[in-house]
Design a protein around this motif. Structure first.
Motif, mmCIF file in Angstrom:
data_model
loop_
_atom_site.group_PDB
_atom_site.id
_atom_site.type_symbol
_atom_site.label_atom_id
_atom_site.label_comp_id
_atom_site.label_asym_id
_atom_site.label_seq_id
_atom_site.Cartn_x
_atom_site.Cartn_y
_atom_site.Cartn_z
ATOM 1 N N SER A 15 0.832 -1.206 0.000
ATOM 2 C CA SER A 15 0.000 0.000 0.000
ATOM 3 C C SER A 15 0.864 1.252 0.000
ATOM 4 O O SER A 15 1.736 1.414 0.865
ATOM 5 C CB SER A 15 -0.909 0.015 1.242
ATOM 6 O OG SER A 15 -1.758 -1.109 1.255
ATOM 7 N N GLU A 16 0.586 2.143 -0.923
ATOM 8 C CA GLU A 16 1.437 3.324 -1.115
ATOM 9 C C GLU A 16 1.551 4.173 0.136
ATOM 10 O O GLU A 16 2.625 4.649 0.480
ATOM 11 C CB GLU A 16 0.899 4.170 -2.268
ATOM 12 C CG GLU A 16 1.782 5.353 -2.612
ATOM 13 C CD GLU A 16 1.322 6.092 -3.851
ATOM 14 O OE1 GLU A 16 1.933 7.122 -4.200
ATOM 15 O OE2 GLU A 16 0.347 5.642 -4.479
ATOM 16 N N GLY A 17 0.448 4.391 0.836
ATOM 17 C CA GLY A 17 0.489 5.252 2.021
ATOM 18 C C GLY A 17 0.499 4.484 3.322
ATOM 19 O O GLY A 17 0.219 5.051 4.371
ATOM 20 N N ASP A 42 1.092 -4.839 -8.072
ATOM 21 C CA ASP A 42 1.355 -3.498 -8.619
ATOM 22 C C ASP A 42 1.926 -2.588 -7.537
ATOM 23 O O ASP A 42 2.861 -1.810 -7.791
ATOM 24 C CB ASP A 42 0.073 -2.895 -9.183
ATOM 25 C CG ASP A 42 -0.407 -3.609 -10.439
ATOM 26 O OD1 ASP A 42 0.428 -4.294 -11.083
ATOM 27 O OD2 ASP A 42 -1.599 -3.499 -10.765
ATOM 28 N N GLY A 43 1.378 -2.683 -6.344
ATOM 29 C CA GLY A 43 1.871 -1.865 -5.240
ATOM 30 C C GLY A 43 3.305 -2.206 -4.878
ATOM 31 O O GLY A 43 4.108 -1.323 -4.550
ATOM 32 N N LEU A 44 3.656 -3.471 -4.956
ATOM 33 C CA LEU A 44 5.028 -3.890 -4.662
ATOM 34 C C LEU A 44 6.004 -3.284 -5.665
ATOM 35 O O LEU A 44 7.080 -2.813 -5.282
ATOM 36 C CB LEU A 44 5.132 -5.414 -4.685
ATOM 37 C CG LEU A 44 4.443 -6.156 -3.545
ATOM 38 C CD1 LEU A 44 4.547 -7.660 -3.769
ATOM 39 C CD2 LEU A 44 5.053 -5.777 -2.203
ATOM 40 N N GLN A 45 5.647 -3.306 -6.919
ATOM 41 C CA GLN A 45 6.548 -2.760 -7.939
ATOM 42 C C GLN A 45 6.733 -1.255 -7.774
ATOM 43 O O GLN A 45 7.834 -0.724 -7.941
ATOM 44 C CB GLN A 45 6.011 -3.084 -9.340
ATOM 45 C CG GLN A 45 5.987 -4.569 -9.660
ATOM 46 C CD GLN A 45 7.310 -5.249 -9.362
ATOM 47 O OE1 GLN A 45 8.376 -4.784 -9.803
ATOM 48 N NE2 GLN A 45 7.269 -6.339 -8.623
ATOM 49 N N THR A 46 5.651 -0.572 -7.421
ATOM 50 C CA THR A 46 5.753 0.866 -7.154
ATOM 51 C C THR A 46 6.676 1.119 -5.974
ATOM 52 O O THR A 46 7.514 2.037 -5.990
ATOM 53 C CB THR A 46 4.363 1.454 -6.854
ATOM 54 O OG1 THR A 46 3.506 1.235 -7.975
ATOM 55 C CG2 THR A 46 4.456 2.949 -6.570
ATOM 56 N N GLU A 52 14.353 2.314 -4.765
ATOM 57 C CA GLU A 52 15.526 2.373 -5.643
ATOM 58 C C GLU A 52 15.831 3.804 -6.064
ATOM 59 O O GLU A 52 17.008 4.179 -6.179
ATOM 60 C CB GLU A 52 15.308 1.481 -6.859
ATOM 61 C CG GLU A 52 15.348 -0.004 -6.519
ATOM 62 C CD GLU A 52 15.101 -0.893 -7.717
ATOM 63 O OE1 GLU A 52 15.442 -2.081 -7.654
ATOM 64 O OE2 GLU A 52 14.549 -0.396 -8.740
ATOM 65 N N ASP A 53 14.800 4.598 -6.270
ATOM 66 C CA ASP A 53 15.011 6.010 -6.621
ATOM 67 C C ASP A 53 15.683 6.774 -5.484
ATOM 68 O O ASP A 53 16.358 7.787 -5.713
ATOM 69 C CB ASP A 53 13.680 6.685 -6.961
ATOM 70 C CG ASP A 53 13.124 6.246 -8.317
ATOM 71 O OD1 ASP A 53 13.893 5.640 -9.094
ATOM 72 O OD2 ASP A 53 11.926 6.477 -8.569
#
Length: 253
Positions: A15-17, A42-46, A52-53
């Motif tokens: 979960s993003e937040g 999808d959340g994991l990849q985000t 990494e960024d």
């Protein structure tokens, strides 16, 4: 705190937040190699791209914490690829604000399977690898609801499951201590911006909860992540079997 050379597995980090994502972010910032786990691919990849960024090292593994085979296979894959799991944060959770007379058996099982059985499955799967290394840090996510019997958001099934997490944590702490493994829990109050409430928390209810918090605000994911980072650090090596309240004073033992 320095987590260089440490490998950390965090469940419910899709979960993003969410709290899990923030835990992964904070441990990564301090040098840990983090594995984000969830059923939300999808959340994991985000999450991986985000870490990494920021210059961190992150991996993902799709894992259903309620499925023993999924957990065992996931842990096996991690240890085969990375050689160890130093830190386990059992963060995956779900809550429902259903009155006890209206809870269906399926809903009861869902809440217990994610919040309690998932903690058991992950701990049971990871402990042998920690014992082999004679080192480990485990933190389980409890809740203020498990201490005060609800009154925040979740129903009686959620309170019961989180109270179970507290007892389980203390028992594991006793069993694992001879291997220099610590096991602690944290008990957050209401934390804003997370998906655990599944969109069922109304603004009116949130305001009522906030008015009952002495510090005058709901928690932030950072409040929880900073505390967990300490508990899994070298500096907390003499703390085990404890439950840390993080609730702004809404419940004081």
């Amino acid at each position: 705190m320095n987590f260089e050379s440490r490998v950390a597995l965090i469940t419910g980090a899709g979960s993003e937040g969410g709290i899990g994502r923030e835990i992964a972010r904070q441990l990564s910032k301090k040098g840990a190699e983090v594995i984000l786990s969830d059923i939300n691919e999808d959340g994991l990849q985000t999450g991986i791209r985000e870490i990494e960024d920021l210059g961190g090292i992150a991996h993902s593994i799709t894992m259903d914490v309620t499925n023993k085979k999924s957990v065992q296979q996931g842990v096996k894959e991690i240890t085969e690829n990375l050689g160890k799991i130093d830190i386990l944060v059992n963060n995956a959770g779900v809550s429902r604000p259903t009155n006890v007379t209206e809870i269906s058996e399926d809903e009861w099982d869902l809440v217990f399977n994610v919040n309690m059985k998932g903690v058991f499955f992950l701990t049971q799967a990871v402990l042998p690898y920690m014992e082999e290394k004679n080192y480990g840090r485990i933190v389980n996510l409890g809740s203020v609801s498990g201490k005060r019997g609800g009154g925040i958001f979740g129903g009686s099934h959620y309170s019961a499951a989180k109270a179970g997490v507290t007892g389980f944590t203390k028992a594991v702490a006793r069993e694992a201590a001879k291997y220099q493994i610590t096991c602690n829990s944290v008990a957050p109050g209401l934390v804003g911006g997370t998906e655990i409430t599944s969109g069922l928390l109304t603004d009116e209810k949130k305001k009522a909860i906030q008015n009952d918090i002495p510090l005058g605000r709901v928690g932030k994911v950072e409040d929880i992540a900073y505390s967990i980072a300490f508990l899994v650090s070298e500096e907390a090596g003499y703390i085990t079997g404890e439950e840390l309240d993080i609730n702004g004073g809404s419940h004081i033992d």
